[in-house]
Design an enzyme around this catalytic site. Structure first.
Site, short mmCIF file in Angstrom:
data_model
loop_
_atom_site.label_atom_id
_atom_site.label_comp_id
_atom_site.label_asym_id
_atom_site.label_seq_id
_atom_site.Cartn_x
_atom_site.Cartn_y
_atom_site.Cartn_z
N ASP A 1 39.56 41.78 44.28
CA ASP A 1 40.70 41.90 43.36
C ASP A 1 41.59 40.67 43.44
O ASP A 1 42.81 40.78 43.65
CB ASP A 1 41.51 43.16 43.68
CG ASP A 1 40.65 44.39 43.83
OD1 ASP A 1 39.87 44.67 42.90
OD2 ASP A 1 40.75 45.07 44.87
N GLU B 1 41.29 48.52 33.86
CA GLU B 1 42.19 48.50 35.01
C GLU B 1 42.51 47.04 35.33
O GLU B 1 42.17 46.13 34.57
CB GLU B 1 41.53 49.18 36.21
CG GLU B 1 40.21 48.54 36.63
CD GLU B 1 39.54 49.23 37.79
OE1 GLU B 1 40.16 50.14 38.37
OE2 GLU B 1 38.41 48.85 38.13
#
Length: 499
Positions: free
Chosen positions: A14, A178
């Site tokens: 991420d 997301e």
């Protein structure tokens, strides 16, 4: 100069990346591992060094124990008016922020921006004298996902928000959207976000002239015919102050190795960003295997997994799965691990595991330690840790030391002892493994004790939200003054030896 993807073969998942002057900085997820939220630095987006962590510990009491998969998810990093801001979501607590004027120095204590369960992946953008934060939702906590929202705070991110507004629903065209990254360029606000799932998804760009939308969408990067599944969770980076040159970094999820970092070229076509390589500017790009350095400089930066334990503190490569206790270890002629009391037999919830990420595709590890096991139940060992894990150890039983090989799982009650040696009388033990990429997403490991034939083969497994980790530990099942002193931890890359 050419680079080869992945540029960082390690689980810095991420990622968010920014440029400040001639320097690039990255933050990444750390989940329950401490110190939390690593800060990395580069001069060229290819070679990276780890320079700091935002969180010396996780400031919630429950993280004094192991909380697999919880903790700091998908932070974002921005630089605004002379300060670095790191927004960190804790999916059971809310969205928080830390700041600093020096990424190498101390970061502020976190303060809340949006309190509640299920909020994740926040990223800010500044406009109209205010700050606006885009974020996503965790279905296991909210009951839904595939939607993005925005909340508003002041320009210094000091005022917690009491409400938010939904701005995009991806259920029809971009399910599981997301990880939004918020940008402003020209007349548009942009959100770059992955959709379709970590292993099979794609990258989406959203744009609108207004912060709260409505947003148009365009798919800008897909796997295509490449071996790069995903591609997922990325950051768009400007390479110069003129905004003419751009790059895109994202992760690829590959089993026990975790989420490894790829670097893609990026360009703007008709006010849409295009990532990777495409035959037609109207179609999504695909990941590249090779590319030219975005900045024509070589630094030699790397994250070295070796440790001779000749300092007075743990290097930045090491983390623990819970907030650390000062009684776990000290430095005296090496890293002295005390046999700290832990009442359970399973390794799965042991807080004093000292662990680092897997750094290479094929590798071997050798670590040597001096034994000072005093009481029955004193134990020292080496593990490859994930949802399922295995380890080798020396344990004291009936006044004598024995070598053992064990396995367990994070959902299991007790670990299983697979084999035990005759009494082991040496003062030192050398733990060794060889690790090999056997097939996609499959990391095979074989344990050995110091060259002996006492071996066992396993397959490594990813952890909860993270890749597999390499760890060492000492523990006791009673109060004990036993210990083990590690003299070195040496990792050798063996890619050239594997066909």
């Amino acid at each position: 100069m050419q680079y080869e993807n992945p540029v960082l073969f390690s689980d810095y998942s991420d990622p968010d990346v920014i440029r400040v002057g001639d320097d690039f900085y990255m933050v990444a997820s750390s989940c329950n591992f401490v110190p939390g939220v690593p800060v990395l630095h580069s001069k060229n987006l290819v070679e990276w060094e780890i320079i700091n962590y935002v969180l010396p510990k996780i400031p919630f009491e429950r993280f004094d124990k192991v909380c697999h998969g919880d903790g700091a998810w998908a932070p974002s990093l921005r630089y605004h008016d002379g300060k670095f801001y790191c927004l960190i979501p804790f999916p059971d607590e809310g969205i928080f922020v830390s700041e600093t004027d020096d990424p190498y120095g101390k970061w502020s204590l976190i303060r809340p921006l949006l309190v509640g369960k299920g909020y994740k992946d926040p990223c800010p953008v500044w406009a109209h004298g205010r700050c606006f934060v885009a974020f996503a939702f965790d279905k296991s906590r909210t009951g839904f996902n595939s939607r993005l929202a925005v909340f508003e705070t002041d320009s210094e991110l000091k005022t917690p928000a009491e409400r938010f507004a939904f701005i995009y629903d991806g259920h029809d065209h971009n399910p599981d959207i997301e990880g939004p990254k918020f940008y402003r360029r020209g007349k548009y606000f942009y959100i770059l976000a992955p959709a379709g799932g970590e292993s099979t998804g794609w990258q989406v760009a959203l744009r609108s002239e207004k912060i709260y939308g409505p947003y148009e969408s365009k798919i800008v990067l897909t796997q295509g015919e490449t071996e790069v599944n995903g591609p997922h969770g990325g950051a768009l980076i400007d390479l110069d102050d003129e905004g003419e040159r751009w790059a895109f970094m994202h992760f690829q999820k590959i089993g026990a190795y975790g989420k490894v970092m790829h670097l893609q070229p990026a360009k703007w076509v008709n006010d849409w960003v295009l990532c990777g390589e495409a035959e037609d500017d109207n179609l999504p790009g695909h990941p590249v295997k090779y590319g030219e350095y975005p900045v024509n400089i070589q630094t030699g930066y790397k994250i070295d997994p070796d440790d001779e334990f000749d300092g007075d503190r743990l290097s930045l490569k090491w983390q623990t799965p819970a907030n650390p206790d000062e009684g776990w270890y000290s430095f005296k002629n090496g890293l002295k691990l005390n046999c700290a009391y832990f009442p359970k037999t399973a390794l799965s919830d042991l807080p004093q595991l000292i662990m680092q990420k897997v750094s290479y595709k094929n590798f071997s590890v050798k670590c040597k330690c001096k034994l000072n096991l005093l009481n029955d139940g004193d134990e020292v060992g080496f593990t490859v840790f994930g949802r399922e894990y295995s380890y080798i150890c020396v344990v004291r039983i009936n006044g004598q030391n024995y070598l053992e090989i064990r396995k367990g799982s994070q959902e299991g009650a007790e670990d299983e002892t697979l084999c035990r040696s005759q009494p082991y009388n040496d003062d030192y033990v050398t733990f060794q493994i060889s690790a090999k990429f056997e097939e996609p997403n499959r990391l095979a490991i074989k344990y050995t004790f110091g060259g002996s034939a006492f071996t066992r083969k396993f397959y490594a497994a990813p952890g909860c939200g993270v890749g597999a980790k390499l760890g060492i530990y000492a523990r006791a099942n009673t109060l004990s003054k036993g210990s083990a002193t590690f003299k070195f931890f040496r990792v050798t890359r063996t890619d050239s030896r594997v066909k």
